[in-house]
Design a protein around this motif. Structure first.
Motif, PDB file in Angstrom:
ATOM      1  N   UNK A 171      48.293  34.089  19.648  1.00 14.03           N
ATOM      2  CA  UNK A 171      49.574  34.719  19.375  1.00 14.03           C
ATOM      3  C   UNK A 171      50.506  34.621  20.579  1.00 14.03           C
ATOM      4  N   UNK A 172      49.968  34.736  21.790  1.00 17.08           N
ATOM      5  CA  UNK A 172      50.725  34.559  23.028  1.00 17.08           C
ATOM      6  C   UNK A 172      49.748  34.026  24.081  1.00 17.08           C
ATOM      7  N   UNK A 173      50.219  33.335  25.119  1.00 18.33           N
ATOM      8  CA  UNK A 173      49.303  32.854  26.155  1.00 18.33           C
ATOM      9  C   UNK A 173      48.484  33.986  26.768  1.00 18.33           C
ATOM     10  N   UNK A 174      47.173  33.773  26.879  1.00 22.68           N
ATOM     11  CA  UNK A 174      46.262  34.764  27.462  1.00 22.68           C
ATOM     12  C   UNK A 174      45.962  34.385  28.902  1.00 22.68           C
ATOM     13  N   UNK A 175      45.878  35.398  29.793  1.00 27.67           N
ATOM     14  CA  UNK A 175      45.711  35.137  31.226  1.00 27.67           C
ATOM     15  C   UNK A 175      44.403  35.659  31.799  1.00 27.67           C
ATOM     16  N   UNK A 176      43.872  36.741  31.262  1.00 35.02           N
ATOM     17  CA  UNK A 176      42.638  37.294  31.807  1.00 35.02           C
ATOM     18  C   UNK A 176      41.778  37.849  30.671  1.00 35.02           C
ATOM     19  N   UNK A 177      40.467  37.846  30.919  1.00 37.49           N
ATOM     20  CA  UNK A 177      39.499  38.373  29.962  1.00 37.49           C
ATOM     21  C   UNK A 177      38.528  39.280  30.699  1.00 37.49           C
ATOM     22  N   UNK A 178      38.418  40.508  30.248  1.00 32.34           N
ATOM     23  CA  UNK A 178      37.423  41.440  30.783  1.00 32.34           C
ATOM     24  C   UNK A 178      36.337  41.633  29.746  1.00 32.34           C
ATOM     25  N   UNK A 179      35.074  41.579  30.204  1.00 35.53           N
ATOM     26  CA  UNK A 179      33.932  41.930  29.364  1.00 35.53           C
ATOM     27  C   UNK A 179      32.929  42.635  30.256  1.00 35.53           C
ATOM     28  N   UNK A 180      32.866  43.956  30.144  1.00 36.82           N
ATOM     29  CA  UNK A 180      31.973  44.755  30.979  1.00 36.82           C
ATOM     30  C   UNK A 180      31.030  45.566  30.101  1.00 36.82           C
ATOM     31  N   UNK A 181      29.750  45.537  30.471  1.00 38.73           N
ATOM     32  CA  UNK A 181      28.760  46.408  29.845  1.00 38.73           C
ATOM     33  C   UNK A 181      28.314  47.367  30.930  1.00 38.73           C
ATOM     34  N   UNK A 182      28.902  48.565  30.900  1.00 29.17           N
ATOM     35  CA  UNK A 182      28.704  49.456  32.034  1.00 29.17           C
ATOM     36  C   UNK A 182      29.378  48.856  33.260  1.00 29.17           C
ATOM     37  N   UNK A 193      39.365  31.166  28.999  1.00 28.31           N
ATOM     38  CA  UNK A 193      39.184  32.126  30.086  1.00 28.31           C
ATOM     39  C   UNK A 193      37.721  32.533  30.191  1.00 28.31           C
ATOM     40  N   UNK A 194      37.249  32.712  31.420  1.00 27.25           N
ATOM     41  CA  UNK A 194      35.918  33.254  31.673  1.00 27.25           C
ATOM     42  C   UNK A 194      36.054  34.736  31.967  1.00 27.25           C
ATOM     43  N   UNK A 195      35.087  35.529  31.523  1.00 30.04           N
ATOM     44  CA  UNK A 195      35.179  36.977  31.679  1.00 30.04           C
ATOM     45  C   UNK A 195      35.020  37.401  33.121  1.00 30.04           C
ATOM     46  N   UNK A 196      35.678  38.517  33.442  1.00 26.92           N
ATOM     47  CA  UNK A 196      35.574  39.119  34.764  1.00 26.92           C
ATOM     48  C   UNK A 196      35.799  40.612  34.646  1.00 26.92           C
ATOM     49  N   UNK A 197      36.268  41.228  35.745  1.00 26.80           N
ATOM     50  CA  UNK A 197      36.527  42.661  35.732  1.00 26.80           C
ATOM     51  C   UNK A 197      37.947  42.990  36.194  1.00 26.80           C
ATOM     52  N   UNK A 198      38.801  41.982  36.365  1.00 33.30           N
ATOM     53  CA  UNK A 198      40.165  42.203  36.831  1.00 33.30           C
ATOM     54  C   UNK A 198      41.171  42.153  35.690  1.00 33.30           C
TER      55      UNK A 198
END
Length: 700
Positions: A171-182, A193-198
């Motif tokens: 729908x729009x350009x994506x810049x960051x991906x967060x995926x946190x389990x705890x 995008x690769x997942x991170x915490x930022x």
């Protein structure tokens, strides 16, 4: 078992679609994790919280497992007839199937034999090991992104370094991906995008990057460090409360659609007040309000009497100690918009509505039904007929209908189509038209939606009925009936409008006569083929739905509507009578008897001849005839004065003779004359019992 957080940070998302995107993203992820057994279904709904801001879609789900549980599954392999050879050995198809399942080491002795519903088959039980969350979340994330209700997809390229490495659609350009389990990053990828915490905070009020150390910290960290209220609902409520505080003793006009749109434009909402020159208040306030709402996303204010004030509220995405630059800039923009509105209003009043009528000839209404001028003539003709039937002023109704579409050619309605009818009222008053005619021009669109007010004037009532009737007959006559959930001409709304007007205003009009008048009015249009039966069926179906929404049961509604009552204004009284009758102790027995009589009459093809006393040979049929003749005058009097409850109550006295008749009398007697006379007796009974409603519909 801990909280899972997933966030997609993007460029600014389309504001009108933000709520749908946010809820769909969260719902799809949750559903997929439940399906894969990373999340217990029993508490799934309360464990999820969705977030949506102009630049992010996110969801947090509590109690998510790091690994799905192992499962023992029983799978069908092959039917026994296919799996075994004639000498009881494993067949080639069985060996091939086991190999395909990764079970080539198994033989017949390792398989379970049992029924499969059609015959016997071989089954195998095997352990399916659980999956790590990374694998499950990757599948769920890919699925959720695919299923998003994206109004318009963008194509863009993901750049790494200096070269474009991947074409992406979203729908729009994506810049960051967060995926946190705890505290742990779940290694997944999406949209290049690769997942991170930022993530990123507010564009202007934060330092930029916000690091999420734990999934439970997401909303707090964005609020404190990023100056972002991540929750869509919390942000919306904050805007609503701030608007009410800023309005003070005045009232703020804040429709839900505007609140949602403004909420989707800001991450840290701050409400400021602006003003405009009081001279603009000479323009109808509906025009000013729409100018503010549609063009600038501002909130208008009114005093206690509902009169618009020359101040407004705006929701900014920036908090500042000196808001003069923000309010000043918005005031300048609004001033230009209001000047346009005043110009339109002044220009429109230079021409009368009457003088605009010839121009409607160049406005196409429908390619098979001609121009708006031709349509206006048909609506005028119908409005005059309806006014005559209602005993209203024919000239006022006709004049209102004649001028009803003229404001479509004004500049103001061209800018704001929502104001059609309303502007016609203003301009008709300016032209010196009769006050009722001017009001009727606005009212002829009513009711516009469910629960909307009905026309208040007699001329408006006639014009509204004529306008909706012309639309329905024209569209049905050209084959444009609604199908399924498709109703491009809003015919269901027009039908409900006619029914509501006739019922709530208690108009003594016959619905079949109105439909016939509509088709007669369009008889000169070559493309129109009369379809009164189809239109009446459509109207009665809408009546069923309308009455069920009002709390009547399906049986009660069907008992009345199945008779296709011509006077729908009498239907509420008939339904009240049916409900009162159903509460009587005699009701169940009489309803069952009525159903039995209906079945007998259908098979017997009863005529219209009355029964003869001389041919009543059994005591039970004589008693029924006596009771019927005694009750009929009283029941007929009740019916004629509209006291339907009293009429049905009178029928309660028929219970005992009716029960005795069916216990003691054989209707289909061998003697043709006796048989015909008994059927005639039942016909007379049936006719009386079903004047108000088909009581057989109440039978269990």
């Amino acid at each position: 078992m801990t909280t899972l957080l997933v966030e997609l940070l993007t460029e600014e998302l389309p504001p009108k679609a933000l709520r749908a995107l946010g809820t769909a993203f969260a719902d799809q992820l949750l559903a997929q994790l439940v399906r894969q057994q990373f999340k217990d279904a029993s508490d799934a709904a309360g464990a999820m919280h969705w977030y949506a801001t102009p630049r992010r879609l996110a969801v947090s789900i509590t109690g998510v497992a790091a690994r799905s549980p192992d499962q023992t599954v029983r799978e069908k392999v092959l039917p026994v007839s296919v799996a075994m050879t004639a000498d009881g050995m494993a067949s080639a198809p069985l060996q091939k199937k086991l190999a395909a399942m990764g079970l080539s080491h198994l033989g017949l002795a390792d398989l379970e034999r049992g029924p499969d519903g059609k015959g016997e088959a071989f089954f195998v039980q095997r352990l399916i090991e659980g999956r790590d969350l990374a694998a499950g979340l990757q599948e769920a994330l890919t699925h959720a992104i695919t299923k998003l209700p994206i109004p318009k997809v963008m194509n863009y390229q993901v750049h790494r370094g200096t070269s474009a490495e991947q074409n992406v659609q979203f729908v729009r350009p994506a810049h960051k991906l967060i995926a946190l389990h705890g505290e742990q990053i779940v290694p997944v990828s999406a949209l290049g995008l690769a997942s991170g915490r930022e993530t990123l905070g507010h564009r202007f009020m934060s330092s930029g990057k916000v690091v999420i150390h734990h999934a439970d910290d997401y909303a707090r960290a964005l609020h404190e460090e990023g100056k972002v209220i991540a929750s869509y609902e919390e942000r919306r409520e904050a805007i609503r409360e701030a608007l009410l505080r800023a309005a003070g003793q005045d009232s703020v006009i804040m429709p839900d659609a505007l609140l949602d749109e403004v909420n989707a434009l800001v991450e840290w909402p701050v409400v400021y007040e602006g003003r405009f020159e009081a001279q603009f208040l000479s323009v109808p306030q509906e025009c000013l309000i729409l100018t503010m709402q549609q063009n600038q996303k501002y909130f208008a204010l009114t005093d206690a009497s509902g009169k618009m004030l020359n101040r407004f509220l705006l929701v900014s995405n920036l908090a500042t100690s000196d808001a003069s630059a923000i309010t000043g800039g918005n005031e300048r923009v609004l001033r230009a918009r209001l000047s346009d509105a005043r110009f339109f209003f002044d220009q429109d009043r230079k021409k009368s509505l009457e003088s605009r009528l010839p121009g409607l000839a160049s406005v196409v209404y429908h390619n098979k039904l001609g121009s708006q001028l031709e349509r206006s003539a048909r609506v005028e003709h119908l409005a005059r007929q309806i006014a005559q039937l209602c005993g209203s002023d024919v000239e006022l109704a006709g004049r209102a209908a004649r001028l009803s579409k003229a404001d479509l050619l004004t500049d103001m309605v061209g800018e704001f189509p929502e104001l059609q009818g309303r502007m016609g009222q203003y301009y008709a008053s300016h032209d010196g038209e009769n006050a009722e005619v001017a009001q009727a021009i606005e009212e002829h669109y009513r009711p516009r939606f469910a629960g909307d007010a009905l026309p208040a004037t007699a001329a408006g009532t006639c014009a509204a009925l004529a306008d909706k009737l012309e639309t329905l007959t024209g569209m049905f006559g050209t084959g444009n009936m609604p199908s399924g959930d498709k109703d491009p001409f809003a015919l269901r709304r027009h039908a409900l409008g006619i029914l509501r007007i006739m019922i709530e205003k208690r108009l003594s009009l016959a619905l079949p006569d109105l439909v016939q008048a509509g088709f007669q009015t369009l008889s000169s249009v070559p493309a129109v083929k009369p379809a009164p039966a189809e239109l009446l069926e459509f109207l009665y179906d809408r009546l069923r739905g309308l009455l069920r929404e009002q709390g009547y049961s399906t049986a009660e509604v069907e008992a009345v509507v199945c008779l296709a009552p011509a006077r729908v204004d009498l239907v509420p009284a008939q339904l009240a009578a049916v409900r009162a009758f159903a509460a009587l102790p005699e009701a169940a027995s009489l309803a069952a008897a009525n159903k039995r009589i209906s079945n007998i009459l259908k098979k017997a093809e009863a005529g219209a001849a009355p029964f003869t006393r001389a041919l009543l040979v059994e005591a039970a049929e004589q008693a029924l005839a006596d009771r019927l003749e005694a009750i009929t005058p009283q029941a007929e009097q009740c019916y004629q004065r509209g006291d339907y409850s009293a009429m049905l109550l009178a029928l309660a006295g028929l219970r005992e003779p009716v029960d005795a008749f069916f216990n003691d009398v054989m209707v289909m007697a061998e003697d043709p004359a006796v048989r015909a006379n008994r059927i005639a007796l039942l016909q007379a009974l049936h006719s009386l019992m079903n004047r108000v409603a088909d009581l057989s519909r109440l039978a269990a």
